[in-house]
Design a protein around this motif. Sequence first.
Motif, PDB file in Angstrom:
ATOM      1  N   THR A  24      53.705  33.792  47.940  1.00  0.00           N
ATOM      2  CA  THR A  24      53.025  35.080  48.068  1.00  0.00           C
ATOM      3  C   THR A  24      53.662  35.904  49.182  1.00  0.00           C
ATOM      4  O   THR A  24      54.304  35.371  50.093  1.00  0.00           O
ATOM      5  CB  THR A  24      51.530  34.887  48.382  1.00  0.00           C
ATOM      6  N   SER A  26      52.998  39.857  51.494  1.00  0.00           N
ATOM      7  CA  SER A  26      51.990  40.850  51.876  1.00  0.00           C
ATOM      8  C   SER A  26      52.481  42.263  51.576  1.00  0.00           C
ATOM      9  O   SER A  26      53.661  42.575  51.722  1.00  0.00           O
ATOM     10  CB  SER A  26      51.663  40.738  53.370  1.00  0.00           C
ATOM     11  N   SER A  47      44.913  45.637  43.144  1.00  0.00           N
ATOM     12  CA  SER A  47      45.952  45.196  42.228  1.00  0.00           C
ATOM     13  C   SER A  47      45.318  44.929  40.873  1.00  0.00           C
ATOM     14  O   SER A  47      44.510  44.007  40.728  1.00  0.00           O
ATOM     15  CB  SER A  47      46.629  43.921  42.749  1.00  0.00           C
ATOM     16  N   SER A  50      46.299  41.334  39.043  1.00  0.00           N
ATOM     17  CA  SER A  50      45.736  40.118  39.649  1.00  0.00           C
ATOM     18  C   SER A  50      44.258  40.268  39.985  1.00  0.00           C
ATOM     19  O   SER A  50      43.607  39.307  40.388  1.00  0.00           O
ATOM     20  CB  SER A  50      46.507  39.761  40.920  1.00  0.00           C
ATOM     21  N   LYS A  52      42.856  41.693  42.493  1.00  0.00           N
ATOM     22  CA  LYS A  52      42.613  41.469  43.909  1.00  0.00           C
ATOM     23  C   LYS A  52      42.502  42.815  44.609  1.00  0.00           C
ATOM     24  O   LYS A  52      43.175  43.784  44.219  1.00  0.00           O
ATOM     25  CB  LYS A  52      43.744  40.655  44.554  1.00  0.00           C
ATOM     26  N   LEU A  64      47.344  43.375  51.873  1.00  0.00           N
ATOM     27  CA  LEU A  64      46.936  42.694  50.642  1.00  0.00           C
ATOM     28  C   LEU A  64      47.957  41.613  50.321  1.00  0.00           C
ATOM     29  O   LEU A  64      49.156  41.893  50.225  1.00  0.00           O
ATOM     30  CB  LEU A  64      46.837  43.706  49.503  1.00  0.00           C
ATOM     31  N   ILE A  65      47.489  40.368  50.193  1.00  0.00           N
ATOM     32  CA  ILE A  65      48.368  39.231  49.913  1.00  0.00           C
ATOM     33  C   ILE A  65      48.393  39.008  48.406  1.00  0.00           C
ATOM     34  O   ILE A  65      47.348  38.754  47.781  1.00  0.00           O
ATOM     35  CB  ILE A  65      47.883  37.962  50.627  1.00  0.00           C
ATOM     36  N   LEU A  66      49.597  39.074  47.809  1.00  0.00           N
ATOM     37  CA  LEU A  66      49.730  38.958  46.359  1.00  0.00           C
ATOM     38  C   LEU A  66      50.883  38.019  46.007  1.00  0.00           C
ATOM     39  O   LEU A  66      51.823  37.851  46.793  1.00  0.00           O
ATOM     40  CB  LEU A  66      49.995  40.329  45.732  1.00  0.00           C
ATOM     41  N   GLN A 360      50.045  40.968  58.740  1.00  0.00           N
ATOM     42  CA  GLN A 360      48.735  40.394  58.449  1.00  0.00           C
ATOM     43  C   GLN A 360      47.771  40.411  59.623  1.00  0.00           C
ATOM     44  O   GLN A 360      46.591  40.131  59.435  1.00  0.00           O
ATOM     45  CB  GLN A 360      48.911  38.940  57.962  1.00  0.00           C
ATOM     46  N   HIS A 414      45.130  36.231  49.968  1.00  0.00           N
ATOM     47  CA  HIS A 414      44.528  37.180  49.039  1.00  0.00           C
ATOM     48  C   HIS A 414      43.025  36.970  48.904  1.00  0.00           C
ATOM     49  O   HIS A 414      42.298  37.878  48.508  1.00  0.00           O
ATOM     50  CB  HIS A 414      45.193  37.093  47.663  1.00  0.00           C
ATOM     51  N   ASP A 415      42.548  35.774  49.240  1.00  0.00           N
ATOM     52  CA  ASP A 415      41.126  35.486  49.081  1.00  0.00           C
ATOM     53  C   ASP A 415      40.407  35.254  50.411  1.00  0.00           C
ATOM     54  O   ASP A 415      39.249  34.829  50.414  1.00  0.00           O
ATOM     55  CB  ASP A 415      40.928  34.274  48.169  1.00  0.00           C
ATOM     56  N   TYR A 417      39.813  37.274  54.212  1.00  0.00           N
ATOM     57  CA  TYR A 417      40.029  38.376  55.159  1.00  0.00           C
ATOM     58  C   TYR A 417      39.162  38.083  56.387  1.00  0.00           C
ATOM     59  O   TYR A 417      37.934  38.137  56.321  1.00  0.00           O
ATOM     60  CB  TYR A 417      39.648  39.700  54.500  1.00  0.00           C
TER      61      TYR A 417
END
Length: 776
Positions: A24, A26, A47, A50, A52, A64-66, A360, A414-415, A417
Amino acid sequence: MNSIKQLLLLSLLIIFKLNTLAQTYSISGKVVDFESHEPLINVTVHSHDSNKGIYTNDYGYYSLILPKGKHQLSYSFVGYGEILKAIDLQTDTIINIALKPGELLQTVEVTANQNSRLVAELGAIRLNPQLIEESAIIFGEADLIKYAQQMPGVQGGHEGFSGMHVRGGSHDQNLILLDGVPVYNINHFFGLFSVFHPGVIKSATLYKSNIPARYRGGVSSVLDVRLREGNLQKYTGEIAIGLISSKINIEGPIKKDTASFLFAYRRTYLDLFTRPLAAATGSNVSVGYFFHDLNAKVNYVFSPKSRLYLSTYIGKDAFFMKNKESVQTDDVDYVINQKSDLGWGNITGVMRWNYIYSNQLFSNFTFSVSHFDFDNSNLTSENTSDGDKKIDNNYSSGIEELATAIDFDYFLAHDHYLRFGIKLRGRRFNPGIESMHYNYQNDIELNSTVSNAKVTALQYAVYIEDEWEVTGEIKASIGLNINGFYTDSVSYNYLEPRLAINWQIAEKVALMGSYNYLHQYLHLVTNSGLGMPTDLWVPSTKRIPPVSVSQPSLGISWQILPKVHLNMDAYYKSMHNVTEYRMEYLLEEDQKDWQNKLVSGNGKSYGIEILLEKSGQKTNAWLSYTLSKSTRTFEELNQGKPFPYVYDRRHIFNVNLTHEFNDHIKLNAYWVFRSGRFATFETNSYMPYSPFPTGNETVDYYGQMNNLQYPNYHRLDLSLMLEKEKKRGVRTWKIGLYNAYSQVNPFIVEYDSSMNRFNKIGIFPILPFISYHFKF
């Protein structure tokens, strides 16, 4: 052996594949206004492939982490046009976005079941600054607090005033923040207006439940108000002239794209009318009142990773009365001069420094001060042929605060924060100093001072929050606040858990639940219910423990139609160590220690709140309804039996409609209905038994506390906005009616027990207003 080699090779392939899938990166950056380059708060970054999403934080930053690969991103915000962006994510990427103002989408934004949000915040309402300015308010002065009173679960105190009672709580149970700094008295004009200048508000969020762990204090609600930072591109401003006040705000670049400023000032001018009026009528009495306030801000960009903000608020109310009277008697001629001055005000200042350590990790360091003071002086002098006499009385009280904090936003994955930080706060309380100076013929001179000892208190708070996307349908916000409070006489330490869950049970329906356990170390000693400046902020002590509140809430959010949205919340609030005046306090005039005036008890409040919204291109409307009950129980009051809280209003309706006829004409209509508040009245009287009758003296009988209910309250407000573009800006006339059908709503009520009826005294009949605004 071959089978072992094949198994090992298969395992390596699986590990390699999992590692590839888990790879992943950012996407981070800032989202700003296209025209001013000011950061935008709570923009949704989503997104689509995904599913997210994340919000921008209080300074417009997001991360945003993808997974590695191609993504379709959307950037959307109420009142702005949406931006779609396709990217091929192969490494950590910075994307800064500028959104252009567009269609105004909704009256209020209630965090709900949108897939683009990481966690829907139950009980949070984002108040739209543009609609605050468009609302019809008394004397034509738009007001944030009065607008907040229209939300479900929120009510005002007395007719026309800016108090705020949330879910059965008193007005001191609200934490009111201006750019992150507590404001201890939010009222101007004895509560008719609040200290917030609507023309410079950037965002305002009201939390009624699921109060995030980063907030400390305010067991009933938190109102977080952020002002604009100043336009980095060009000079803009507004001039407004109303019936009782005028204001000006201006902002612009000090150095384009590097530094900006914001300045806003307003003042009432009632004193400019009352003084000449008294002189013209030959009156010996001169009375005047005014308030003024100032907001100033500087914003400096050191680099893309570092930014500094400096801001201040200064507000002052002043009431004065002068009277000169000549009295003649058989023996002595008197000339009596009386002068009374009443003043109160707030001063706040804050320095904030943002620094981005990595894509991040975002940080914000804050250093702030807040000060509230109240002063009352009365001078009486008598000049006679026998000599002169002078009596000078002064009273003062207030609270001072010095605070610092460091806050971090960590976009872990991504899940997940994370928010975490530490806050330190020192306060000094002045519960009241009263002094008197008496002078007679310059021979006899007396001085006396009565003072409650000043109290110093220290407070700390350490917090952590995690917004966790458990699955695609279930999201949770888990928080913990560890805090303590210390004075010379006592110390308190508590753990406060915060929990919220959002379950997307269908595409357009979400169920939400939350639980808060909160404490508040400050109390407001008051007997007016108006939020008057004479009310005293005092700390918790051994005898007066902190207020504690436990509140579970449940809610549903349902997108009924594309432009129709329904929110329903149910809550149960249990309150402990709430304070109330002793019944015998008014008879104890020599009682100076404020602790002796109060008793501690318990309370409970529960109810259902409904908010139905309809948005459109021309017409926006919403209806809110609150069904609730709130009681108090004190061992030393009402024989220990529960009694209705003074603002226990069973039913509250609010209806707000805005219609845009064309680009130049817009109408706003607002109607409110509230069940009457409670008060304690004598219900009978009797002749006491005495072996030595003294005449016809009777004793009033009250029964239980808050034994009678005021008549129901309702009114209609109308306002019309007429806009026209001029060569150098936009001119707007605002005309309207407060209380359009002139309903006599009670401000003071006298109960006639012999006739079993109320005699209502209202102070606000139908009131027309007009104001002129010019934006450039």
